[in-house]
Design a protein around this motif. Structure first.
Motif, short mmCIF file in Angstrom:
data_model
loop_
_atom_site.label_atom_id
_atom_site.label_comp_id
_atom_site.label_asym_id
_atom_site.label_seq_id
_atom_site.Cartn_x
_atom_site.Cartn_y
_atom_site.Cartn_z
N SER A 84 38.54 -29.16 12.63
CA SER A 84 38.37 -29.28 11.20
C SER A 84 37.40 -28.19 10.73
CB SER A 84 37.82 -30.67 10.86
OG SER A 84 37.71 -30.83 9.48
N VAL A 85 37.81 -27.43 9.70
CA VAL A 85 37.01 -26.34 9.16
C VAL A 85 36.78 -26.62 7.68
CG1 VAL A 85 36.97 -23.86 8.66
CG2 VAL A 85 38.00 -24.69 10.79
N ARG A 86 35.54 -26.38 7.24
CA ARG A 86 35.21 -26.51 5.82
C ARG A 86 34.96 -25.11 5.27
NH1 ARG A 86 31.83 -30.28 2.07
NH2 ARG A 86 31.10 -28.77 0.52
N ALA A 87 35.55 -24.84 4.12
CA ALA A 87 35.32 -23.58 3.42
C ALA A 87 34.87 -23.88 2.00
CB ALA A 87 36.59 -22.73 3.41
N ASP A 88 33.76 -23.28 1.61
CA ASP A 88 33.22 -23.41 0.25
C ASP A 88 33.46 -22.10 -0.48
OD1 ASP A 88 31.38 -26.02 0.05
OD2 ASP A 88 31.29 -25.22 2.08
N PHE A 89 33.90 -22.18 -1.72
CA PHE A 89 34.25 -21.01 -2.52
C PHE A 89 33.48 -20.98 -3.82
CE2 PHE A 89 37.88 -22.02 0.09
CZ PHE A 89 38.31 -20.79 0.54
N GLU A 90 33.07 -19.77 -4.21
CA GLU A 90 32.51 -19.53 -5.53
C GLU A 90 33.34 -18.42 -6.16
OE1 GLU A 90 28.29 -18.83 -5.38
OE2 GLU A 90 28.04 -20.40 -3.88
N PHE A 91 33.50 -18.48 -7.48
CA PHE A 91 34.40 -17.58 -8.20
C PHE A 91 33.63 -16.77 -9.24
CE2 PHE A 91 36.86 -21.06 -6.59
CZ PHE A 91 37.99 -20.44 -6.09
N ASP A 92 34.13 -15.56 -9.51
CA ASP A 92 33.55 -14.75 -10.58
C ASP A 92 34.21 -15.12 -11.91
OD1 ASP A 92 36.03 -13.41 -10.65
OD2 ASP A 92 35.26 -11.63 -9.63
N THR A 93 33.80 -14.47 -12.97
CA THR A 93 34.32 -14.80 -14.30
C THR A 93 35.80 -14.44 -14.46
OG1 THR A 93 33.52 -12.70 -15.17
CG2 THR A 93 32.07 -14.63 -15.41
N ALA A 94 36.32 -13.58 -13.59
CA ALA A 94 37.74 -13.21 -13.63
C ALA A 94 38.59 -14.18 -12.81
CB ALA A 94 37.94 -11.78 -13.11
N GLY A 95 37.96 -15.17 -12.16
CA GLY A 95 38.70 -16.15 -11.37
C GLY A 95 38.98 -15.71 -9.95
N ILE A 132 37.63 -14.96 -5.95
CA ILE A 132 36.62 -15.42 -5.01
C ILE A 132 35.60 -14.30 -4.82
CG2 ILE A 132 36.17 -16.17 -2.64
CD1 ILE A 132 39.23 -17.02 -2.59
N PHE A 133 34.32 -14.61 -5.06
CA PHE A 133 33.30 -13.60 -4.78
C PHE A 133 32.41 -14.03 -3.62
CE2 PHE A 133 30.71 -16.13 -7.69
CZ PHE A 133 29.46 -16.08 -7.11
N PHE A 134 32.47 -15.31 -3.24
CA PHE A 134 31.71 -15.79 -2.08
C PHE A 134 32.46 -16.92 -1.41
CE2 PHE A 134 28.56 -18.57 -0.08
CZ PHE A 134 27.98 -17.66 0.79
N GLN A 135 32.53 -16.84 -0.08
CA GLN A 135 33.14 -17.90 0.72
C GLN A 135 32.24 -18.13 1.92
OE1 GLN A 135 37.04 -17.07 2.31
NE2 GLN A 135 36.76 -18.56 3.93
N LYS A 136 31.97 -19.38 2.19
CA LYS A 136 31.24 -19.76 3.40
C LYS A 136 32.09 -20.76 4.16
CE LYS A 136 26.84 -21.43 5.10
NZ LYS A 136 25.45 -21.71 4.76
N CYS A 137 32.31 -20.50 5.44
CA CYS A 137 33.14 -21.42 6.22
C CYS A 137 32.53 -21.66 7.59
CB CYS A 137 34.56 -20.88 6.34
SG CYS A 137 34.70 -19.28 7.16
N GLY A 138 32.93 -22.76 8.17
CA GLY A 138 32.48 -23.12 9.50
C GLY A 138 33.03 -24.48 9.88
N PRO A 139 32.72 -24.90 11.08
CA PRO A 139 33.19 -26.21 11.52
C PRO A 139 32.71 -27.31 10.57
CG PRO A 139 32.26 -24.98 13.35
CD PRO A 139 31.95 -24.21 12.10
N SER A 140 33.59 -28.25 10.29
CA SER A 140 33.25 -29.37 9.42
C SER A 140 32.43 -30.37 10.22
CB SER A 140 34.52 -30.03 8.92
OG SER A 140 34.23 -31.14 8.13
N ASN A 141 31.38 -30.87 9.62
CA ASN A 141 30.52 -31.85 10.30
C ASN A 141 31.00 -33.23 10.11
OD1 ASN A 141 28.96 -29.73 11.10
ND2 ASN A 141 27.49 -29.96 9.46
#
Length: 108
Positions: free
Chosen positions: A86-97, A99-108
C-alpha cells in the motif's frame, strides 16, 4: 469551470495504471517536485528528473487498485496498491491545476 483536485488525482492514478507516461507528465507543472520514500528517500525537481523517475516507476512499480481517496491538508491524498504494498501519495496543485508537489511512500 472550476478545478477538481480529486478528479485530477483519479486521472493521475488512471494514467499510472495504464502506463501512460505522457499523460502522467502532463499533469505536473514544469517546476514540480516529487519526494518519494518508496525504497529509499529521493527528491526530484523539474521535467527531466520527473521523466526519468516515471519511466522507472512504470517499468518496475506498476500501480494497481485504489484503496482510498480523500482531501488532505493542502490538496488530495490517495492510497493505492503497488506490487502488493500500500502506497500513499499526497498532492498539492498550483493555480493552473497542475501538480506542483507530490510526496509518496509506504502507507502506515
Amino acid at each position: 469551470m472550476s478545478f477538481d483536485p480529486m478528479a485530477a488525482v483519479v486521472d493521475w492514478l488512471d494514467a499510472y495504471r495504464s502506463g501512460d507516461l505522457e499523460s502522467i507528465l502532463g499533469l505536473y507543472s514544469d517546476i514540480a517536485t516529487i519526494e518519494c520514500g518508496c525504497g529509499g528517500a529521493t527528491t526530484l525537481n523539474g521535467r527531466e528528473a520527473l521523466r526519468a523517475y516515471w519511466e522507472q516507476r512504470l517499468r518496475d512499480y506498476p500501480a494497481a487498485d485504489m484503496d482510498d481517496l480523500q482531501p488532505a491538508r493542502d490538496g488530495v491524498a490517495v492510497t493505492h496498491r503497488c506490487r502488493g504494498s500500500s502506497v500513499r501519495a499526497d498532492f498539492e496543485f498550483d493555480t493552473a491545476g497542475q501538480i506542483f508537489f507530490q510526496k509518496c511512500g509506504p502507507s502506515n
